[in-house]
Design an enzyme around this catalytic site. Structure first.
Site, short mmCIF file in Angstrom:
data_model
loop_
_atom_site.label_atom_id
_atom_site.label_comp_id
_atom_site.label_asym_id
_atom_site.label_seq_id
_atom_site.Cartn_x
_atom_site.Cartn_y
_atom_site.Cartn_z
N LYS A 119 1.57 5.53 -1.43
CA LYS A 119 2.04 4.37 -2.17
C LYS A 119 1.08 4.00 -3.30
CE LYS A 119 3.80 -0.18 -0.97
NZ LYS A 119 3.79 -1.18 0.10
N GLU B 102 7.43 -7.78 -1.52
CA GLU B 102 7.06 -7.96 -0.12
C GLU B 102 6.90 -9.43 0.27
OE1 GLU B 102 3.71 -5.39 -0.16
OE2 GLU B 102 4.93 -3.57 -0.07
N ASP C 40 0.08 -12.26 0.79
CA ASP C 40 0.34 -10.97 1.45
C ASP C 40 -0.81 -10.02 1.15
OD1 ASP C 40 1.26 -8.58 2.42
OD2 ASP C 40 3.11 -8.54 1.27
#
Length: 608
Positions: free
Chosen positions: A69, A173, A197
């Site tokens: 990622k 997210e 996050d």
């Protein structure tokens, strides 16, 4: 029955969920774990994905791929890619500016694009869901860091395509976590929620306004290269130095030993979230030397002090962008595994003047749960819990065109609610100009060259006219996934030209995607063949040892004479020896050996 799944495609771990009977359900993998390592390994025998891949990383470091990622949508010369390469045991190579990962698979050198590897993890999540639901799944909502740019978002859609998944929506997210929080708490009055996050690979902050099921993203900020992996790297570097100081030996170039040290550091980091001290105990870490040491929470916090402080920068930026003070935030919701770190919690709480942090939702699963809830919304779930859910997302970057003189004119400004459509007029720069080249950029710098060039196209065949007379409308249309379409229309001639921003140099072409889909199907067939082969081998092996145990049990085999007993044991021993020599035999050979053994036993038993 659910028609779509939610996937939190994480840097270190991924999670798949489904919305059923009015709630989001986390689907466990075959080991019973609720999250699955985002690891892919290539071996002489086949391919491993998830837990099986991670457990063998120290034995097969060159061919075990993780942190994909962090590579998606980036170029090889990106500073973050170059920095991370020092810590990865696998090889990342430069293919005309594009990133490829090298691995040896079945004794052949293979090159994979990041999208292909992410597609393998998505496929794994899809298969986990299909095994649980007992049906094929073809649609998903996938989450990404809020600060993913257009190239990275499009790359995620490409990865989904390769995996056989139609990505219904890509959402941030923290936005997904806010959806989960909103449903879980049944929030009806107007509230300003800040979602913090902090995952393995990135830090994301979103400020959202929620009321009566409507979730509106007001501002987003983040760092796509700041997370738990960076904290691990600091600890690894610390212990490499300590090992060299104590033993006068440098293990930094030994990939296998570094992998073992990294695994121990990750474990110690988790321990330090609940204890003040963690042990590092690795037998024969390097050149036969055992490494037994410890790290205190205070030492860990000192090693990562600057990184921890940096996690607050997106918080400050998100508040500035929305022109909101700290007191206006009603809830601070923690998401991501790294929010378990006590120092992170203290810094955040101190920043908000002692305000209590909300830990009411599972930080490791909230994002995936929000994705499943939104998948339910998009596929028409009629549950009372989601009937009023409506999401208004925001653009993480400004989007615009280059002007005369090299400036940047933003048509869609950062944090604009999406989807949106904006139009501006431009004109010619000289007399009788027949073509206009339109360069599309993403970013917030004043000069276009300092931003990210997404693509360019030309509006041709314009009628002759003096400079400044022609009127051309440029329209930016950004869809719910954050994918941008740009068009230009010459009003006098009616000529039009358009582009979907998919031609970035790091992007896959249509032909490349089709080829990767074909390769993915081939690999899946090979995985199935390998799984069946291993199952046949295990069946033969189990039969041998179980039968041997039965024959040696005097009570059960008292009626078998010594001659036949010796014959059976001899055949079993021969089969076990054959197994040891022929570990890579094909499925049919294992099955044939099992049939022969079963027939021999049947013949002897019939004589009794």
């Amino acid at each position: 029955m659910a028609r779509a799944i939610g996937i939190d495609l994480g840097t270190a771990y991924s999670c798949v969920t489904v919305f059923q009977n009015g709630k989001a359900i986390v689907i466990p993998n075959e080991q019973g774990d609720r999250t699955t390592p985002s690891y892919i390994a290539f071996t002489d025998d086949g391919r491993l994905i998830g837990s099986a891949a991670k457990t063998q990383v120290a034995m097969n470091p060159n061919n075990t791929i993780f942190d994909v990622k962090r590579l998606i949508g980036r170029k090889f010369d990106d500073a973050t890619v170059q920095a991370d390469m020092k810590y990865w045991p696998f090889r990342v190579i430069n293919d005309v500016g594009k990133i490829k990962i090298l691995a040896e698979y079945k004794n052949e050198i293979k090159l994979f694009r990041p999208e292909e590897l992410l597609a393998m993890t998505l496929t794994k999540m899809k298969e986990i869901a299909e095994a649980y639901l007992g049906k094929k799944i073809s649609e998903a909502v996938v989450t990404v860091p809020v600060f993913y740019n257009l190239s990275q978002r499009q790359a995620i859609k490409d990865a989904g395509n390769i995996a056989g998944l139609s990505v219904l929506r890509i959402i941030g997210e923290p936005t997904a976590a806010a959806i989960a929080y909103n449903i879980d708490k049944n929030v009806s009055d107007e509230r300003n929620i800040l979602v913090f996050d902090l995952g393995s690979g990135n830090t994301d902050v979103s400020i959202l306004k929620t009321e009566q099921g409507i979730i509106e993203v007001k501002s987003v900020a983040g760092d796509t290269h700041l997370g738990g992996e960076d904290f691990d790297n600091r600890m690894v570097a610390h212990f490499v130095k300590e090992f060299k100081r104590i033993n006068n030996k440098d293990l930094s170039q030994n990939k296998r030993d570094l992998c073992r040290l990294r695994t121990a550091c990750e474990r110690a980091k988790r321990t330090l979230s609940s204890s003040s001290r963690a042990s590092i105990e690795i037998d024969t870490l390097h050149e036969g030397i055992d490494f037994y040491t410890a790290i205190t929470r205070a030492c860990f916090e000192e090693l990562c002090a600057d990184l921890f402080r940096s996690t607050l920068e997106p918080v400050e930026k998100a508040l500035r962008d929305v022109k909101m003070d700290k007191a206006s935030i009603h809830e601070i919701v923690l998401v991501g595994g790294s929010t378990h770190i006590p120092k992170i919690q203290k810094l955040l709480q101190d920043f908000f003047n002692g305000k209590e942090l909300n830990r009411s939702i599972n930080p490791d699963e909230a994002v995936a749960c929000g994705a499943a809830i939104y998948a339910g919304v998009l596929t028409g779930d009629k549950s009372e819990e989601v009937k009023d859910v409506f999401l208004l997302d925001a653009a993480p970057f400004s989007l615009g065109i280059e002007t005369t003189g090299g400036g940047m004119r933003a048509l869609i400004k950062r944090n604009t609610t999406t989807p949106t459509r904006q139009t501006q007029q431009i004109t010619t720069d000289w007399d009788n100009q027949s073509d206009i080249v339109i360069k599309v950029y993403e970013g917030d710098h004043t000069m276009a060259k300092d931003n990210h060039l997404l693509g360019s196209f030309t509006l041709s065949g314009m009628p002759s006219a003096p400079r400044g007379v022609a009127q051309t409308e440029v329209t930016f249309d950004i869809d719910p996934n954050g994918i941008l379409n740009v068009s230009a229309l010459d009003k006098s001639s009616g000529r039009e030209s358009k582009i979907t921003i998919t031609n970035d140099k790091t992007r896959l072409s249509k032909d490349e995607i089709e080829y990767m889909i074909t390769v993915a199907k081939k690999l899946k067939r090979e995985d199935k063949t390998q799984s069946e082969r291993i199952s046949a081998k295990n069946s033969l092996e189990s039969y041998c040892f179980n039968l041997k145990e039965i024959i040696n049990d005097k009570k059960l085999t008292s009626e078998i004479d010594i001659h036949n007993k010796k014959k059976m044991i001899g055949t079993i021993e021969e089969t076990i020896e054959w197994l040891e020599i022929n570990q890579r035999a094909v499925k049919a050979e294992f099955e044939q050996k099992l049939i022969q053994l079963e027939e021999l036993c049947s013949q002897i038993m019939r004589k009794l």
